[in-house]
Structure formats: structure tokens, C-alpha cells
Design an enzyme around this catalytic site. Structure first.
Site, PDB file in Angstrom:
ATOM      1  N   HIS A   1      50.311  51.125  63.125  1.00 43.76           N
ATOM      2  CA  HIS A   1      49.286  50.432  62.171  1.00 43.76           C
ATOM      3  C   HIS A   1      48.329  51.386  61.625  1.00 43.76           C
ATOM      4  O   HIS A   1      47.855  51.422  60.587  1.00 43.76           O
ATOM      5  CB  HIS A   1      48.633  49.345  62.883  1.00 43.76           C
ATOM      6  CG  HIS A   1      47.850  48.556  61.898  1.00 43.76           C
ATOM      7  ND1 HIS A   1      46.565  48.386  62.152  1.00 43.76           N
ATOM      8  CD2 HIS A   1      48.359  47.801  60.679  1.00 43.76           C
ATOM      9  CE1 HIS A   1      46.211  47.388  61.331  1.00 43.76           C
ATOM     10  NE2 HIS A   1      47.113  47.240  60.260  1.00 43.76           N
TER      11      HIS A   1
ATOM     12  N   HIS B   1      47.752  52.795  57.586  1.00 46.31           N
ATOM     13  CA  HIS B   1      46.445  52.721  56.728  1.00 46.31           C
ATOM     14  C   HIS B   1      46.164  54.205  56.372  1.00 46.31           C
ATOM     15  O   HIS B   1      45.322  54.080  55.475  1.00 46.31           O
ATOM     16  CB  HIS B   1      45.529  51.852  57.572  1.00 46.31           C
ATOM     17  CG  HIS B   1      45.905  50.323  57.476  1.00 46.31           C
ATOM     18  ND1 HIS B   1      45.337  49.877  56.079  1.00 46.31           N
ATOM     19  CD2 HIS B   1      46.349  49.466  58.234  1.00 46.31           C
ATOM     20  CE1 HIS B   1      46.092  48.448  56.290  1.00 46.31           C
ATOM     21  NE2 HIS B   1      46.332  48.416  57.503  1.00 46.31           N
TER      22      HIS B   1
ATOM     23  N   HIS C   1      53.192  44.227  56.562  1.00 44.74           N
ATOM     24  CA  HIS C   1      52.314  43.320  57.369  1.00 44.74           C
ATOM     25  C   HIS C   1      53.330  41.848  57.463  1.00 44.74           C
ATOM     26  O   HIS C   1      53.170  41.414  58.671  1.00 44.74           O
ATOM     27  CB  HIS C   1      50.914  42.880  56.828  1.00 44.74           C
ATOM     28  CG  HIS C   1      50.069  44.150  56.988  1.00 44.74           C
ATOM     29  ND1 HIS C   1      50.305  45.007  56.046  1.00 44.74           N
ATOM     30  CD2 HIS C   1      49.457  44.359  58.106  1.00 44.74           C
ATOM     31  CE1 HIS C   1      49.099  45.934  56.432  1.00 44.74           C
ATOM     32  NE2 HIS C   1      48.473  45.458  57.460  1.00 44.74           N
TER      33      HIS C   1
ATOM     34  N   GLU D   1      44.315  43.021  49.114  1.00 43.55           N
ATOM     35  CA  GLU D   1      43.998  43.914  50.133  1.00 43.55           C
ATOM     36  C   GLU D   1      42.544  43.939  50.315  1.00 43.55           C
ATOM     37  O   GLU D   1      41.930  43.833  51.685  1.00 43.55           O
ATOM     38  CB  GLU D   1      44.736  45.211  50.142  1.00 43.55           C
ATOM     39  CG  GLU D   1      44.439  46.135  51.390  1.00 43.55           C
ATOM     40  CD  GLU D   1      45.067  47.341  51.270  1.00 43.55           C
ATOM     41  OE1 GLU D   1      45.723  47.942  50.527  1.00 43.55           O
ATOM     42  OE2 GLU D   1      44.987  48.102  52.569  1.00 43.55           O
TER      43      GLU D   1
ATOM     44  N   HIS E   1      41.227  40.192  51.835  1.00 40.65           N
ATOM     45  CA  HIS E   1      41.793  40.439  53.181  1.00 40.65           C
ATOM     46  C   HIS E   1      40.877  41.305  54.004  1.00 40.65           C
ATOM     47  O   HIS E   1      40.799  41.051  55.154  1.00 40.65           O
ATOM     48  CB  HIS E   1      43.299  41.369  53.157  1.00 40.65           C
ATOM     49  CG  HIS E   1      43.611  42.067  54.106  1.00 40.65           C
ATOM     50  ND1 HIS E   1      43.234  43.682  54.020  1.00 40.65           N
ATOM     51  CD2 HIS E   1      43.976  42.002  55.447  1.00 40.65           C
ATOM     52  CE1 HIS E   1      43.707  44.179  55.173  1.00 40.65           C
ATOM     53  NE2 HIS E   1      43.890  43.199  56.125  1.00 40.65           N
TER      54      HIS E   1
ATOM     55  N   HIS F   1      38.946  40.360  57.818  1.00 38.40           N
ATOM     56  CA  HIS F   1      38.645  41.327  59.188  1.00 38.40           C
ATOM     57  C   HIS F   1      37.286  41.481  59.541  1.00 38.40           C
ATOM     58  O   HIS F   1      36.783  41.220  60.394  1.00 38.40           O
ATOM     59  CB  HIS F   1      39.184  42.808  58.950  1.00 38.40           C
ATOM     60  CG  HIS F   1      40.766  43.152  58.783  1.00 38.40           C
ATOM     61  ND1 HIS F   1      41.332  43.324  59.965  1.00 38.40           N
ATOM     62  CD2 HIS F   1      41.677  42.838  58.032  1.00 38.40           C
ATOM     63  CE1 HIS F   1      42.612  43.466  60.012  1.00 38.40           C
ATOM     64  NE2 HIS F   1      42.903  42.911  58.953  1.00 38.40           N
TER      65      HIS F   1
ATOM     66  N   HIS G   1      46.847  37.418  59.279  1.00 38.33           N
ATOM     67  CA  HIS G   1      47.937  38.314  58.438  1.00 38.33           C
ATOM     68  C   HIS G   1      48.870  37.080  58.207  1.00 38.33           C
ATOM     69  O   HIS G   1      49.626  37.022  57.188  1.00 38.33           O
ATOM     70  CB  HIS G   1      48.378  39.490  59.058  1.00 38.33           C
ATOM     71  CG  HIS G   1      47.513  40.417  58.398  1.00 38.33           C
ATOM     72  ND1 HIS G   1      47.817  41.007  57.444  1.00 38.33           N
ATOM     73  CD2 HIS G   1      46.560  41.400  59.074  1.00 38.33           C
ATOM     74  CE1 HIS G   1      47.025  42.010  57.207  1.00 38.33           C
ATOM     75  NE2 HIS G   1      46.183  42.224  58.193  1.00 38.33           N
TER      76      HIS G   1
HETATM   77 CU1  CUO Z   1      46.690  46.334  58.584  1.00 43.45          CU
HETATM   78 CU2  CUO Z   1      44.752  43.642  57.861  1.00 43.45          CU
HETATM   79  O1  CUO Z   1      45.246  45.268  59.008  1.00 43.45           O
HETATM   80  O2  CUO Z   1      45.932  45.622  57.003  1.00 43.45           O
END
Ligand code: CUO
Length: 660
Positions: free
Chosen positions: A186, A190, A215, A327, A342, A346, A382
Site C-alpha cells: 500500500h 501511493h 482499493h 481521491e 477520500h 482519512h 474504503h
Molecule cells: Cu490507499 Cu485511502 O488509503 O487510499
């Protein structure tokens, strides 16, 4: 050149965690002298913005201010005239710039500069092991290294199941959430697909769609694990005013910031954030507004542009636009209006324990892509994001025969062979070793190994019988998926539910001669996964390893689902799953491009470096849309086949350890 000044760096000058970097920088100049770094006198660029982040603070890409600082630093690194100047700048930055931010920005820059493909960056699990494991390991490492300063040290064992007791049902899937390989995947994803940086870095082929798909697959995989462990599918986090039932106590210590990652108690409610120190002031209402606008875009099948125009979502690129909008990335068509749904989800969750900074606490694990997947709420968030994307997908016309059929190609069967027996998968625990020494700033030089326990499966081979009746040679794309057969109550899954639980296992291309073809494909060659050594060690150019891939390739190649997590855990009785294969027409799927050296073995979730996504179909095809079919059998065409299989789990630790 003449303006290079070589100087000796005193032993204590660099924390150990940078030694590999400095070694590399030195080796780059062929000096071979470990701590000699040729540094040019360069005109220093303006670093005032990145330097605003204190050295010992946490760094999060989800914090807009940190993102701006990082964006600036990446720009600076990218725009250095040549590698010499970049190295000089790095040596200046190392002791001044926040190490988390420095590491991230330099990794992005090295990944994206054409002239730094041979440079080595320390893998994140070695640089910042504190983001991936129990702090007791570091205390033990400290003891081990003081007692025994030389080479022969026993590996330190990382405990399993250390974040909660069995009274917490969510603990049954902790082996998945806290898997080091999954979290590394992960983090790498990113890193390869940043949502904010220079446009030429962010603008990768179908990156918004890949955000959605990668995701989505995480949620599908997590749900399969939950079903194997007697838990229901994950509940989406859709009501931002409702308490979050799941608590999470990470038990991670930050070595750099000398602090513990804060926990989130059960039944926490997210609240308005006002943290001047992070320049974040935002109300929960704003999140709801962005959500409503996003839903409105799906409803009206169009995105409102800043100039008041509406851009219709088209079938080809709609999901990609929505991915960036959601995103959000800088490719969002209207960030001012649709905001940052998104990412801010977080942030709200990450600060829910101290939204106004009155307790001077930093963000929780949801605030960092290296740690977010440890927390049960990650999957709830998610799952909701995925539900929204699915709303859009549900509006698309179901695939018709022309998209699903492959005339002349019949798949008569798929089966699985391997040590577990015909059509059986087998899983158990395995212990593997990972090197920690880079990330421990108290250790003397030398190796510190940690041993951790993770799921593993027996390797297997798919055997697919294909009959080509067309009379000509054909090329087929083989799409292999797996899904649970029943829901949490043991009822057979309807197509609509099962398609969303489909886990991609592999995708590959084969020639099909006229007549019968027996296609064999090994699990080890999955297009979804990368091998253990690559997950944990993305370094290259090691001495005596001249033909190895470059570090930049390895950094990209560090992205990939960890192979040891290819197959869900199953159950001791044998968990029933269905294996599915479709052979589609490669002429309709293919992307004409040269993929040599493009790190092309984990493309399903990670794409290809500097290339287009190597499949013209929508990601998740053919399961990314609803269908008229009531169940999977109804859905089948002659070029598809299924096989009922079981996954048998043995609660034992397999002999033999993997070493990176
Ligand atoms: Cu990978 Cu929310 O963590 O995009």
C-alpha cells in the site's frame, strides 16, 4: 568536476538509517570509500517551505500543508540540474529536513528523474521499521546489539496478535491488516501514484481508475478473509455522525518522533477539526457536502467544471475521472467544488482522538499510507468509497455478448494441481526474516534480523483446457478470479454480491493453436503479486549483482500484492470458493507497447512503469458491472469456466524461513 569537494563525514554525522543512502551516493562516484561524499558547492534552492516541518514531527501526505511542503521539495529534487547537484543538495538536506518527508520526496524524485534510475534508496521497511512492527522488537534489538556487538545475532521474533485479545472479533483478521507485506504494498502504491506533485508525475495512465480498482480489490480480499473467519462483510462507514464501533490501539512507536501512535477508542465520532498547527480547519459538514456533490455527479452523469460547464462522464474514461475526483488528486476536474473526499476521510478519522489539538496528539495510523491498513476502520472507509464507485458502475449498460464472447474459443475446464491435491488450496503460517538495521539509529553497523509470522500458501498450477474451433491461431487473455460461494449465513451468493467479492488472481496472454490446448500457469507467475524478496528488499545494484534491475525499477517493482497473501486463509474444514477463468480476445484487449524492462510482473494492481496500463478493458473486467445474470452459472459463456475448490488452512508454522 573541479568544483567537487570531497570531505570526510564524521562517524556520528549520519544516523544509521541514512548510511545506505550515503553509501550509495558515495558509490555512485566510484569512490568506494564508505563515508566519503563528493559534495559540490551549489547555489542552494529555497528550502524555506519544506524546512517549516520540524525535524522530529510526523509527516503525512493527507495533511495539505505537509503535501505542499513535500510537493515543493519533490519539485526541487526533480529540477536539480544533474545527479551531482541532487546529491549535494541531499547531503545538505539530510540533517535538516524532516526524515520522513525527506525519504518520501527523494524516493519520488528518484523514481521519476530519468537520470537517477541507477540510484539506490533504502527500502522503507528498513528505513522506518517502526511503522510496521511492534516496538518491543526495537527494545530487544537494542539489548541484542549492546550484548553482542559483532555479527552473529539471533533474529528477534515479532509477536503475532499483539494489538488485541481474542475478545475483539476484529482480531481474527489482524494477520491480514497488520501484515508487513500488505502495508508495504500500500505504501509503495501511493509512492508510485502520488495524488499531488508536479503534473507530469501525477499524470499516469488511468491512475484514477487504478485508485478505484486497487482499493476495490483490497476490500474484496479483506471480505474473503472475514468470511473465512466467521465475520460478516465489512460495514461501510457511510454516516459521518455515527460512532465508529471499532477501536484500534496500534502499539507502534515512532522512533523519529519518540512518540506512540495514538489509539482510537471504540465508538469514537469524528468531529470538526481545528488544528492551527497543521493548518487544518474543516467541519464534518464539509465532508458531507463533498459527498453529496460527488453523488450528484454520478446521478447526473456529469462533472461540474469551475467555469460552470458540465462535462459528461463517458463510458471509457468516466471511472478514471471519478477516481481522481474522489481521491482527490490534482487531476480532479474541479477540486474547488468536489473537494478532497477520500483523503479528508482519512484525516477526520486520523484526528478523531484529538480534533482540536488540545492534547497535543498527532494523527493516528489512518494518516499514513504505510500504516493505514492496520486499522479496521480503513476497510470501513474504503468499503464506502467503493460503494460510491459502484453506484456509478451500476449505471453502465451490462456487458453484452459482443464484449463477453470470444467466438471460436471454448474453455472446457479449469482446474488446480499442486501438493494440496486437485482443486484444493492449502494455507498455513510461515516465518520470514527481515533486515532492520537501517532503521535503528542506536545500532552499531551490522545485521539485525527480525522474524515475523505471516500467512503462506502451497504453490499450485492452473490447468485450463481450451478448444480453438476457429481453424486459425488465436491469442487469448486469460482472466483468473476467485470468490467465496456463500454469504455470512451460508446462503449461495447472487451474482451481484459475488461479482464484488471476485479477487483477481492472475491475468496472462497465451497463443491458442487450432484444436485443443492445455494451458498451464504457475501461481508463482501471478500478475497480481511480487515475490517475498521484492516486497521486502527493493534495493538493487548490490555488489556482484551487475545485471540486476535499477533501483528505480525496484522501487516501482516494490509495488505489488505480497505473494504470500495471494490466497485467502480458508478454514480448517476447507473453505468453499469458486475459481473462474475467462479467455477474451487479445486483439480487443491489447495495448501496443514495448514492455521490456518495465517491471511487468505485478501490473494488475500497479500498472507498468512509464507505460500504459497493459489491458484495454476496464479494470476488473468482466466483474466491474452488474449483469442480468442471477448467479455466476447464468453469467457463463463458452469462453469461460468455473471450478469449485476449497481452501484448507492448517494452524501450524511451516518448516523453513524465507529470507529477503
Ligand atoms: Cu490507499 Cu485511502 O488509503 O487510499
Amino acid at each position: 568536476g573541479d568544483d567537487n569537494v570531497a570531505f570526510e563525514v564524521p562517524d556520528h554525522y549520519y544516523p544509521d538509517k541514512y548510511k545506505s543512502l550515503t553509501n550509495t551516493l558515495a558509490n555512485r562516484f566510484g569512490s568506494g570509500e564508505v563515508r566519503t561524499i563528493p559534495v559540490k558547492n551549489i547555489a542552494l534552492p529555497d528550502l524555506s517551505l519544506p524546512l517549516q516541518l520540524p525535524y522530529n514531527d510526523q509527516f503525512s501526505l493527507f495533511v495539505a500543508k505537509h503535501r505542499r511542503m513535500a510537493g515543493k521539495l519533490i519539485d526541487i529534487f526533480i529540477n536539480m540540474r544533474d545527479v551531482d547537484d541532487l546529491i549535494s543538495l541531499c547531503s545538505y538536506c539530510q540533517m535538516r529536513v524532516n526524515p520522513y518527508m525527506f525519504n518520501y520526496c527523494l524516493s519520488v524524485a528518484i523514481l521519476h528523474r530519468p537520470d537517477t534510475k541507477g540510484l539506490q534508496v533504502p527500502p522503507v521497511v528498513e528505513t522506518f521499521p517502526d511503522k510496521f512492527m511492534d516496538p518491543k522488537v526495537f527494545r530487544k534489538a537494542r539489548e541484542t546489539t549492546t550484548v553482542n556487538a559483532s555479527g552473529n545475532r539471533m533474529p528477534i521474533t515479532i509477536p503475532t496478535n499483539y494489538t488485541a485479545s481474542n475478545s475483539e472479533p476484529e482480531q481474527r483478521v489482524a494477520y491480514f491488516r497488520e501484515d508487513i507485506g500488505i502495508n508495504l504494498h500500500h505504501w509503495h502504491w501511493h509512492l508510485v501514484y502520488p495524488f499531488e506533485a508536479a503534473r507530469e508525475i501525477v499524470k499516469k495512465d488511468r491512475r484514477g481508475e487504478l485508485f478505484y480498482y486497487m482499493h476495490q480489490q483490497i476490500i474484496a480480499r479483506y471480505n474473503a478473509e472475514r468470511l473465512c473467519n466467521g465475520l460478516g462483510r465489512v460495514t461501510r462507514y457511510s454516516d459521518f455522525r455515527a460512532p465508529i464501533g471499532e477501536g484500534y490501539f496500534p502499539k507502534l512507536d515512532s522512533q523519529v518522533a519518540s512518540r506512540s501512535w495514538p489509539p482510537r477508542f471504540a465508538n469514537t465520532v469524528i468531529r470538526d477539526i481545528d488544528r492551527p498547527v497543521n493548518e487544518i480547519k474543516i467541519d464534518v459538514f464539509q465532508l458531507e457536502t463533498w459527498r453529496d456533490r460527488f453523488l450528484q455527479a454520478i446521478d447526473s452523469n456529469a462533472i461540474n467544471m469551475p467555469n460552470g460547464r458540465k462535462v459528461p462522464l463517458n463510458e471509457e474514461t468516466g471511472i478514471d475521472e471519478l477516481g481522481n475526483l474522489m481521491e482527490s488528486s490534482i487531476l480532479s476536474l474541479n477540486r474547488g467544488y468536489y473537494g478532497d473526499l477520500h483523503n479528508m476521510g482519512h484525516v477526520f478519522i486520523a484526528y478523531s482522538h484529538d480534533p482540536d489539538h488540545r492534547h497535543l496528539e498527532e494523527y493516528g495510523v489512518m494518516g499514513d499510507s504505510a500504516t493505514a491498513m492496520r486499522d479496521p476502520v480503513f476497510y470501513r472507509w474504503h468499503a464506502y468509497i467503493d460503494d460510491i464507485f459502484n453506484l456509478y458502475k451500476s449505471k453502465l449498460t451490462p456487458y453484452g455478448d459482443s464484449q463477453l464472447d470470444y467466438p471460436g474459443i471454448r474453455v472446457s475446464s479449469i482446474s488446480v494441481e499442486g501438493p494440496a491435491g486437485a482443486n484444493r488450496f492449502a494455507t498455513q503460517w510461515q516465518q520470514s526474516l527481515v533486515e532492520l538495521s537501517q532503521g535503528l539509529d542506536f545500532t552499531p553497523r551490522g545485521s539485525v534480523l527480525a522474524k515475523f509470522t505471516h500467512l503462506q500458501h502451497e504453490e499450485f498450477t492452473y490447468v485450463i483446457e481450451v478448444n480453438n474451433t476457429s481453424g486459425q491461431s488465436k491469442m487469448g487473455t486469460f482472466r483468473v478470479f476467485m470468490a467465496p460461494k456463500t454469504d455470512e449465513r451460508g446462503q449461495p451468493l447472487a451474482f451481484e454480491d459475488q461479482r464484488r467479492l471476485m479477487i483477481e488472481l492472475d491475468k496472462f496472454t497465451r497463443g491458442l493453436k487450432p484444436g485443443n490446448n492445455t494451458i498451464r500457469q504457475r501461481s508463482l507467475d501471478s500478475s497480481v503479486t511480487i515475490p517475498f524478496e521484492r516486497t521486502f528488499r527493493n534495493q538493487a545494484n548490490r555488489p556482484g549483482d551487475p545485471g540486476s534491475a535499477t533501483a528505480a525499477e525496484f522501487d516501482f517493482c516494490g509495488c505489488g500484492w505480497p505473494h504470500h497473501m495471494l490466497i485467502p486463509k480458508g478454514t480448517e474444514q476447507g473453505y468453499p470458493v469458486v475459481l473462474y477463468v475467462m479467455v477474451s480476445d487479445w486483439n480487443a484487449d491489447k495495448i501496443e507497447q514495448d514492455t521490456v524492462g518495465a517491471c511487468n510482473d505485478a501490473a494488475s494492481y500497479c500498472g507498468l512503469r512509464d507505460r500504459k496500463y497493459p489491458d484495454k478493458r476496464h479494470m476488473g473486467f468482466p466483474f466491474d458491472r452488474r449483469s442480468e445474470a442471477r448467479n455466476l452459472t447464468d453469467f457463463l459463456k463458452p469462453n469461460m469456466a468455473t471450478r469449485d475448490c476449497t481452501i484448507k488452512f492448517t494452524d501450524a508454522i511451516r518448516e523453513g524461513t524465507q529470507r529477503q
